[in-house]
Design a protein around this motif. Structure first.
Motif, PDB file in Angstrom:
ATOM      1  N   LEU A   4      -2.457 -17.157 -66.786  1.00 24.54           N
ATOM      2  CA  LEU A   4      -3.853 -16.153 -67.186  1.00 24.54           C
ATOM      3  C   LEU A   4      -4.630 -16.838 -67.969  1.00 24.54           C
ATOM      4  CD1 LEU A   4      -4.909 -13.434 -66.951  1.00 24.54           C
ATOM      5  CD2 LEU A   4      -3.874 -12.859 -69.301  1.00 24.54           C
ATOM      6  N   LEU A   5      -4.440 -17.511 -68.820  1.00 23.10           N
ATOM      7  CA  LEU A   5      -5.598 -18.528 -69.309  1.00 23.10           C
ATOM      8  C   LEU A   5      -6.158 -19.548 -68.384  1.00 23.10           C
ATOM      9  CD1 LEU A   5      -4.095 -19.652 -73.001  1.00 23.10           C
ATOM     10  CD2 LEU A   5      -5.733 -17.708 -72.139  1.00 23.10           C
ATOM     11  N   ALA A   6      -5.092 -19.972 -67.474  1.00 24.94           N
ATOM     12  CA  ALA A   6      -5.812 -20.926 -66.600  1.00 24.94           C
ATOM     13  C   ALA A   6      -6.909 -20.317 -65.547  1.00 24.94           C
ATOM     14  CB  ALA A   6      -4.592 -21.642 -65.584  1.00 24.94           C
ATOM     15  N   VAL A   7      -6.515 -19.020 -65.263  1.00 26.08           N
ATOM     16  CA  VAL A   7      -7.369 -18.181 -64.448  1.00 26.08           C
ATOM     17  C   VAL A   7      -8.828 -18.248 -65.016  1.00 26.08           C
ATOM     18  CG1 VAL A   7      -7.771 -15.980 -63.453  1.00 26.08           C
ATOM     19  CG2 VAL A   7      -5.674 -17.218 -62.845  1.00 26.08           C
ATOM     20  N   VAL A   8      -8.726 -17.547 -66.299  1.00 34.56           N
ATOM     21  CA  VAL A   8      -9.919 -17.485 -67.231  1.00 34.56           C
ATOM     22  C   VAL A   8     -10.735 -18.612 -67.104  1.00 34.56           C
ATOM     23  CG1 VAL A   8     -10.795 -16.836 -69.321  1.00 34.56           C
ATOM     24  CG2 VAL A   8      -8.903 -15.163 -68.494  1.00 34.56           C
ATOM     25  N   GLY A   9     -10.088 -19.654 -67.454  1.00 27.68           N
ATOM     26  CA  GLY A   9     -10.661 -21.160 -67.639  1.00 27.68           C
ATOM     27  C   GLY A   9     -11.154 -21.454 -66.510  1.00 27.68           C
ATOM     28  N   ILE A  10     -10.653 -21.448 -65.281  1.00 29.69           N
ATOM     29  CA  ILE A  10     -11.192 -21.491 -64.049  1.00 29.69           C
ATOM     30  C   ILE A  10     -12.458 -20.656 -63.419  1.00 29.69           C
ATOM     31  CG2 ILE A  10     -10.658 -21.449 -61.384  1.00 29.69           C
ATOM     32  CD1 ILE A  10      -7.807 -22.436 -62.228  1.00 29.69           C
ATOM     33  N   GLY A  11     -12.437 -19.486 -63.696  1.00 31.40           N
ATOM     34  CA  GLY A  11     -13.408 -18.382 -63.381  1.00 31.40           C
ATOM     35  C   GLY A  11     -14.644 -18.839 -64.302  1.00 31.40           C
ATOM     36  N   VAL A  12     -14.324 -18.995 -65.547  1.00 32.74           N
ATOM     37  CA  VAL A  12     -15.489 -19.103 -66.802  1.00 32.74           C
ATOM     38  C   VAL A  12     -16.144 -20.539 -66.132  1.00 32.74           C
ATOM     39  CG1 VAL A  12     -16.341 -20.002 -68.902  1.00 32.74           C
ATOM     40  CG2 VAL A  12     -14.754 -18.074 -68.381  1.00 32.74           C
TER      41      VAL A  12
END
Length: 161
Positions: A4-12
């Motif tokens: 989930l943190l990876a998805v947020v980091g990739i999206g940001v």
């Protein structure tokens, strides 16, 4: 790293790359960066039941429209990153490849073409703008850059792990 943190980091990260493109294209192509305040205005009218405007810039300003617009911009970027991982699987986080990232990035141009532009008064795929073909090309380029940003952000996160 938590997926989930990876998805947020990739999206940001991908959204930030898109924003850098928005700044760089002004001196390169003479196209000003997007005004996310107008997106915020459009969203701020929705709870009042107004989802479509003849011209969003002619609608009365709404309190907090810039914060709403920029927040929505980044949340949408995170949602599109989640879509990439949903389609490609969590293995993409650990081994990012450009194909899926570019496909999702370019595919996300459907959102402005079919939702935002019509809702804000520009018509489907910018058909009501002074130069629809140019507007469409810039939307497509911007979303391709977002796709590159998805890939670059995936690699950056991979290197940090």
């Amino acid at each position: 790293m938590n997926d989930l943190l990876a998805v947020v980091g990739i999206g940001v990260g991908a959204t930030a790359v898109m924003d850098i493109w928005g700044i760089v294209r002004k001196p390169l192509l003479g196209v000003p960066p997007p005004n996310y305040g107008m997106v915020g205005r459009w969203i701020a009218y929705m709870p009042r039941g107004q989802f479509r405007h003849d011209a969003i810039a002619a609608s009365s300003p709404m309190r907090g429209e810039n914060v709403i617009g920029w927040g929505a911009h980044y949340l949408i970027g995170i949602a599109f990153a989640a879509m990439l991982i949903g389609i490609s699987g969590t293995s993409w986080i650990h081994n990012p490849t450009p194909g899926p990232a570019l496909a999702v990035g370019i595919g996300t141009v459907a959102a402005p073409f079919l939702l935002m532009q019509p809702g804000m008064g520009a018509g489907i795929a910018a058909s009501r703008t002074p130069n629809p073909a140019t507007a469409r090309l810039h939307s497509l380029l911007t979303h391709a850059v977002f796709g590159l940003g998805l890939y670059a952000s995936g690699w950056a996160l991979r290197l940090l792990n």
